[in-house]
Design a protein around this motif. Sequence first.
Motif, mmCIF file in Angstrom:
data_model
loop_
_atom_site.group_PDB
_atom_site.id
_atom_site.type_symbol
_atom_site.label_atom_id
_atom_site.label_comp_id
_atom_site.label_asym_id
_atom_site.label_seq_id
_atom_site.Cartn_x
_atom_site.Cartn_y
_atom_site.Cartn_z
ATOM 1 N N GLU A 171 0.813 -1.228 0.000
ATOM 2 C CA GLU A 171 0.000 0.000 0.000
ATOM 3 C C GLU A 171 0.839 1.268 0.000
ATOM 4 O O GLU A 171 0.446 2.300 -0.503
ATOM 5 C CB GLU A 171 -0.958 -0.020 1.193
ATOM 6 N N ALA A 172 2.067 1.180 0.581
ATOM 7 C CA ALA A 172 2.913 2.377 0.648
ATOM 8 C C ALA A 172 3.691 2.584 -0.644
ATOM 9 O O ALA A 172 4.355 3.598 -0.807
ATOM 10 C CB ALA A 172 3.890 2.222 1.812
ATOM 11 N N GLY A 173 3.583 1.616 -1.594
ATOM 12 C CA GLY A 173 4.297 1.750 -2.854
ATOM 13 C C GLY A 173 5.661 1.075 -2.811
ATOM 14 O O GLY A 173 6.520 1.326 -3.657
ATOM 15 N N ARG A 174 5.883 0.196 -1.803
ATOM 16 C CA ARG A 174 7.146 -0.559 -1.735
ATOM 17 C C ARG A 174 7.024 -1.811 -2.593
ATOM 18 O O ARG A 174 5.974 -2.452 -2.604
ATOM 19 C CB ARG A 174 7.459 -0.957 -0.286
ATOM 20 N N ILE A 175 8.127 -2.135 -3.269
ATOM 21 C CA ILE A 175 8.094 -3.305 -4.160
ATOM 22 C C ILE A 175 8.065 -4.584 -3.335
ATOM 23 O O ILE A 175 8.887 -4.782 -2.442
ATOM 24 C CB ILE A 175 9.326 -3.296 -5.091
ATOM 25 N N GLN A 176 7.088 -5.444 -3.619
ATOM 26 C CA GLN A 176 6.974 -6.734 -2.935
ATOM 27 C C GLN A 176 7.530 -7.848 -3.809
ATOM 28 O O GLN A 176 8.100 -8.797 -3.303
ATOM 29 C CB GLN A 176 5.498 -7.044 -2.658
ATOM 30 N N LEU A 177 7.311 -7.699 -5.098
ATOM 31 C CA LEU A 177 7.734 -8.771 -5.996
ATOM 32 C C LEU A 177 7.855 -8.237 -7.430
ATOM 33 O O LEU A 177 7.065 -7.398 -7.850
ATOM 34 C CB LEU A 177 6.669 -9.869 -5.954
ATOM 35 N N THR A 178 8.887 -8.681 -8.125
ATOM 36 C CA THR A 178 9.001 -8.369 -9.560
ATOM 37 C C THR A 178 9.326 -9.683 -10.252
ATOM 38 O O THR A 178 9.964 -10.545 -9.652
ATOM 39 C CB THR A 178 10.172 -7.406 -9.857
ATOM 40 N N ASN A 179 8.899 -9.834 -11.501
ATOM 41 C CA ASN A 179 9.306 -11.067 -12.185
ATOM 42 C C ASN A 179 10.379 -10.747 -13.214
ATOM 43 O O ASN A 179 10.741 -9.587 -13.431
ATOM 44 C CB ASN A 179 8.111 -11.819 -12.766
ATOM 45 N N ARG A 180 10.861 -11.785 -13.842
ATOM 46 C CA ARG A 180 12.027 -11.653 -14.715
ATOM 47 C C ARG A 180 11.754 -10.672 -15.859
ATOM 48 O O ARG A 180 12.570 -9.811 -16.154
ATOM 49 C CB ARG A 180 12.345 -13.059 -15.243
ATOM 50 N N THR A 181 10.555 -10.790 -16.489
ATOM 51 C CA THR A 181 10.238 -9.889 -17.613
ATOM 52 C C THR A 181 10.345 -8.427 -17.177
ATOM 53 O O THR A 181 10.885 -7.585 -17.888
ATOM 54 C CB THR A 181 8.799 -10.174 -18.121
ATOM 55 N N MET A 182 9.834 -8.158 -15.978
ATOM 56 C CA MET A 182 9.864 -6.786 -15.463
ATOM 57 C C MET A 182 11.304 -6.347 -15.205
ATOM 58 O O MET A 182 11.682 -5.222 -15.507
ATOM 59 C CB MET A 182 9.052 -6.771 -14.157
ATOM 60 N N GLU A 183 12.085 -7.269 -14.629
ATOM 61 C CA GLU A 183 13.475 -6.929 -14.305
ATOM 62 C C GLU A 183 14.273 -6.647 -15.584
ATOM 63 O O GLU A 183 15.035 -5.680 -15.635
ATOM 64 C CB GLU A 183 14.116 -8.093 -13.532
ATOM 65 N N VAL A 184 14.004 -7.453 -16.631
ATOM 66 C CA VAL A 184 14.730 -7.231 -17.889
ATOM 67 C C VAL A 184 14.277 -5.905 -18.506
ATOM 68 O O VAL A 184 15.089 -5.092 -18.939
ATOM 69 C CB VAL A 184 14.474 -8.408 -18.867
ATOM 70 N N ALA A 185 12.958 -5.673 -18.495
ATOM 71 C CA ALA A 185 12.426 -4.464 -19.133
ATOM 72 C C ALA A 185 13.045 -3.200 -18.539
ATOM 73 O O ALA A 185 13.408 -2.277 -19.257
ATOM 74 C CB ALA A 185 10.910 -4.427 -19.008
ATOM 75 N N PHE A 186 13.152 -3.159 -17.205
ATOM 76 C CA PHE A 186 13.655 -1.938 -16.563
ATOM 77 C C PHE A 186 15.092 -2.079 -16.072
ATOM 78 O O PHE A 186 15.567 -1.234 -15.319
ATOM 79 C CB PHE A 186 12.738 -1.550 -15.391
ATOM 80 N N ASP A 187 15.744 -3.180 -16.465
ATOM 81 C CA ASP A 187 17.123 -3.402 -16.075
ATOM 82 C C ASP A 187 17.275 -3.327 -14.548
ATOM 83 O O ASP A 187 18.121 -2.601 -14.017
ATOM 84 C CB ASP A 187 17.993 -2.330 -16.764
ATOM 85 N N LEU A 188 16.429 -4.083 -13.845
ATOM 86 C CA LEU A 188 16.449 -4.054 -12.377
ATOM 87 C C LEU A 188 17.387 -5.146 -11.845
ATOM 88 O O LEU A 188 17.473 -6.230 -12.436
ATOM 89 C CB LEU A 188 15.042 -4.303 -11.815
#
Length: 494
Positions: A171-188
């Motif tokens: 709810e505060a806007g903290r990242i709980q989970l990202t998947n691989r596609t997201m990580e590749v897309a934003f270079d996380l």
Amino acid sequence: MPKRDLVLLALDNDTILQLMQRALQAAAYETALASDRTVLNKIIQETVPALIMLGEQFDGLPGVKIAREILERFPTMPILIYAEQESLVLYKEVLQAGLSGCLYPPLRNDDITGSVERSLQRARNLGDWLRREVKRTTASLERRATLSESELKRYEFIFANIQDGVLILDEAGRIQLTNRTMEVAFDLPGKEVRGKMVSDVIDHPDIVSLLKRAQSLPLKYHEINFDDGRIYNAQYTPIGGFGSVITMQDISYLKQLDRMKNEFVHTISHDLRSPLTSVLGYTELIQRVGSINEQQIEFLDRIRSSVESITALVNDLLDLSRLEAGFDTRREFVHLENVLKFALDTMDGQFKVNDLKLQLDVGKELPELRGNPIRLRQLLDNLLSNAVKYSAKGSTISVSLQAEDSQIIFRVKDEGVGIPQSEQARIFEKFYRASNVPDQVGGSGLGLAIVKSIVDSHQGRIWVESAMGKGTTFFVVLPAHNPDKIPVINEPGH
Ligand code: ADP
């Protein structure tokens, strides 16, 4: 046991009323008396009594019926029915309605207070149970609101195998989970971002604006454009009590298809123009090279009007593809009121033919804007000619141009056929014509698509308000030139 509970008595029989009041007061209950149904409802609303004692008939209505209505608003309220005579029918009704019980004469003080006490005790038990259940469910929901390690692992495994990008925020806007596609897309850098604020990790302007809009005006679809040409379609979904999820699909290939389709339409339209011009030219020449009869003249006229309408369609298509390709880069200082004046002057004939009245309201000393005067003229022409086209003879068209908060607002209002509510969102699409367009009114459905592209390329907004059979108003808001904000560059000379 607490004896300060309020018992509300609603009985027509005065003798019984007094008897009950005395018995209850002697047992240290508070009592309130309702003389009719209005007073009864008022007391219930204002004091929410602990129990209600209702006569079998009260104020002309059966007590069970009144009780049912009370239970709709206060489902746990204990209600007892007092009847003059014992009756199986009434007892069944009381049970079916979910009331606490019945009382019959002869009544001793103990009968009255005993029934009241038992009903109150049952209500208290029910209340306690409800509170316990609510607490239990809330606690279990709270446990669910944060992901446990094992849950995270399971979700990670599932999401890792999904082609779509997934980003889960609390709810505060903290990242709980990202998947691989997201990580590749934003270079996380993978799991390291977990627990960090999304705003500290992803600064892509399209995601920033998606999250900003999500608070006030969430959009269903949001394009995320990357410098290397990739385009994603993102959706924001709020999840009550948890946070939100952003999902993204790669739509680069769809965009590519769209571009190819536009190029195809552009080429075809372009190549169609020359043969059409020559068909028109020859229809004119035929009449000059020799005599032709009346019927031939009529046929030639028909050919001319058909070719003219195809040419108009082809021109619209070409215009649209140029606008969509971003070729509209010409910018000059424009006084929109002057453009409007010219547009209205040329439409004077159409107003007269259709016996239309014009109500014009142009603000004084309007600021200028930076734009393409030819495109802006096209914008006004299209909206004004639609207003004329879809109006009934003798009606009024109101046009206004005003400045407000460094914006220029153009409004054209007609009293015509209107646009069905369910179709209003679609009228800016290419070739879309609403289902209520009168048969005799021609058109290609491209005018508003062109208008929308022009408004977009001028960083403006357009919307419509319309009621069927009453009329339609189009609003266009364009940013006025702000000398403090935009540096004045040399006038482009093309
Ligand atoms: P068209 O060539 O059909 O007029 P437009 O793109 O200009 O195409 O408009 C799209 C559709 O929006 C129209 O077919 C009509 O259904 C609706 N429309 C546009 N302007 C008006 C208006 N002033 N009053 C009622 N309907 C309108």
